[in-house]
Design an enzyme around this catalytic site. Structure first.
Site, PDB file in Angstrom:
ATOM      1  N   THR A 111      -2.507   9.153  -4.858  1.00  0.00           N
ATOM      2  CA  THR A 111      -2.294   9.559  -6.252  1.00  0.00           C
ATOM      3  C   THR A 111      -3.297  10.633  -6.639  1.00  0.00           C
ATOM      4  OG1 THR A 111      -1.569   7.305  -6.730  1.00  0.00           O
ATOM      5  CG2 THR A 111      -2.049   8.716  -8.622  1.00  0.00           C
TER       6      THR A 111
ATOM      7  N   ASP B 113      -6.500  13.187   3.036  1.00  0.00           N
ATOM      8  CA  ASP B 113      -6.160  11.800   2.690  1.00  0.00           C
ATOM      9  C   ASP B 113      -5.733  11.081   3.962  1.00  0.00           C
ATOM     10  OD1 ASP B 113      -5.232   9.417   1.568  1.00  0.00           O
ATOM     11  OD2 ASP B 113      -3.327  10.286   0.917  1.00  0.00           O
TER      12      ASP B 113
ATOM     13  N   GLN C 228      -4.602   1.329   4.951  1.00  0.00           N
ATOM     14  CA  GLN C 228      -4.290   0.025   5.521  1.00  0.00           C
ATOM     15  C   GLN C 228      -5.076  -0.162   6.817  1.00  0.00           C
ATOM     16  OE1 GLN C 228      -2.498  -1.952   3.757  1.00  0.00           O
ATOM     17  NE2 GLN C 228      -1.354  -0.611   2.394  1.00  0.00           N
TER      18      GLN C 228
END
Length: 384
Positions: free
Chosen positions: A76, A231, A235
């Protein structure tokens, strides 16, 4: 006598001509050799100049790495960088986001329907059981897009389910299972999203959730200084890729979802999400590779934290918390303290910001401060 001389001259001329031609060729070869040498020196100077420019460019490049656990807001934040620095999303990207949003909504409702049953919450309207079964039967094969006409078939069922108190009660207990944070926003905007000609707004794009796999980069220039923002998926399965991005890092923005103090990881369903973030931060901040890298902590999702503090006591999950668990300032101070304690070297202050990644103006303001911090620390290299 003169006849003899003429005869001798005629005999000598071919030999002299041969020597002259030979001398001419030798001079020509010398000229060619000198020219080649000059060309080689010129090419060498050009290569040296290009290499020098590239070295200066590499030294001037501000390379920022976004790190943090899954769903902390890194992707985001990267979307915001694109918006703030004028790189709009093209038609292809908008259609991809539309597909992601359709999936976010249907899969989010599937999670709620399943959770309602597992939590033993009754339907308000028994007719909604059919709608629930219809949504649960949704199956989208990887790589296939969900067309607006297909999504429209689900809109009446989704609308009825979102109005059922059983689903709303399950939503209220969402910390007990894994649910995307943007599901409520999308379901509240179902009528608009369900239109045939729907294209995502900026806010829709910022809230669309798709796990980052691999490495995503965004380049932009601020006042003639090149920035590269990287980025990497957060996970556990994606973290081995982090090491590929560690070379030449100027700064690390470490993202934390500050509101997740009552939630567990999707990966193992036992580990507290905030504890996981603290453990990752401890590994990064104490790594010798980053001894000269500015590490800035972003305590993200402030909008969700503000709401959660009113409803959920942090002390239930962190017994060492001191203060009023329903007072935002006390919770914020505790979070900063927790991350600060993870640093072995605390001789310098911990640079940190409370952020809301979906708020463009907030990120614009915060990044201005971050940029100045990074540039000041790296001014010597950047000015070369």
């Amino acid at each position: 006598m003169s006849g003899v001389v003429r005869t001798l001259s005629r005999c000598l001329l071919p030999a002299e001509a041969t020597r002259e031609r030979s001398d001419s060729k030798e001079r020509s070869r010398d000229r060619d050799a000198h020219q080649q040498e000059r060309d080689a020196r010129r090419r060498s100077r050009e290569i040296d100049s290009r290499l020098s420019q590239e070295r200066r460019s590499i030294r001037r490049l501000v390379r920022i790495l976004l790190l943090g656990a899954g769903e902390s807001g890194k992707s985001t934040f990267l979307k915001q960088m694109r918006i703030i620095h004028g790189k709009e999303f093209n038609q292809k990207a908008l259609l991809e986001f539309r597909d992601t949003i359709f999936e976010n909504i249907i899969k989010g409702m599937r999670v709620l329907v399943d959770a309602r049953e597992k939590l033993g919450i009754p339907w308000q309207n028994t007719e909604n059981e059919k709608h629930g079964m219809f949504v649960m039967a949704f199956e989208n094969k990887a790589g296939l897009t969900v067309e607006p006409s297909t999504f429209q078939h689900y809109v009446p069922a989704l609308r009825a389910l979102w109005q059922d108190s059983g689903i709303l009660e399950a939503y209220g207990r969402r910390n007990e299972f894994q649910l995307g944070e943007s599901v409520k926003y999308f379901l509240d905007n179902l009528d608009r999203i369900g239109e045939l000609n729907y294209l995502p707004s900026r806010q829709d794009i910022l809230l669309a959730r798709k796990a980052t796999k691999g490495i995503v980069e965004h380049d932009f220039v601020i006042k003639k200084i090149p920035f590269k923002m990287v980025d990497v998926g957060g996970q556990r399965s994606q973290r081995q890729k982090w090491f590929q991005c560690f070379d030449g890092i100027t700064s690390i923005l470490f993202m934390v979802s500050s509101s997740e103090y009552d939630q567990v990881l999707m990966e193992d369903r036992r580990t507290n999400r905030l504890v996981e973030s603290m453990n990752i931060f401890e590994t990064i901040v104490n790594n010798k590779l980053f001894s000269n890298v500015s590490i800035i902590l972003f305590l993200n999702k402030m909008d969700l934290l503000v709401q959660k503090v009113k409803e959920v006591s942090i002390k239930k999950h962190f017994a060492d918390f001191q203060g009023d668990p329903h007072k935002l300032e006390d919770v914020q101070a505790y979070l900063v303290q927790c991350f600060n304690k993870k640093r072995r070297n605390r001789s310098k202050p911990l640079f940190h910001h409370f952020t809301t990644a979906i708020d463009t103006e907030n990120i614009r303001f915060v990044f201005l401060a971050v940029k100045n911090t990074i540039l000041q620390k790296n001014l010597e290299d950047i000015m070369l």
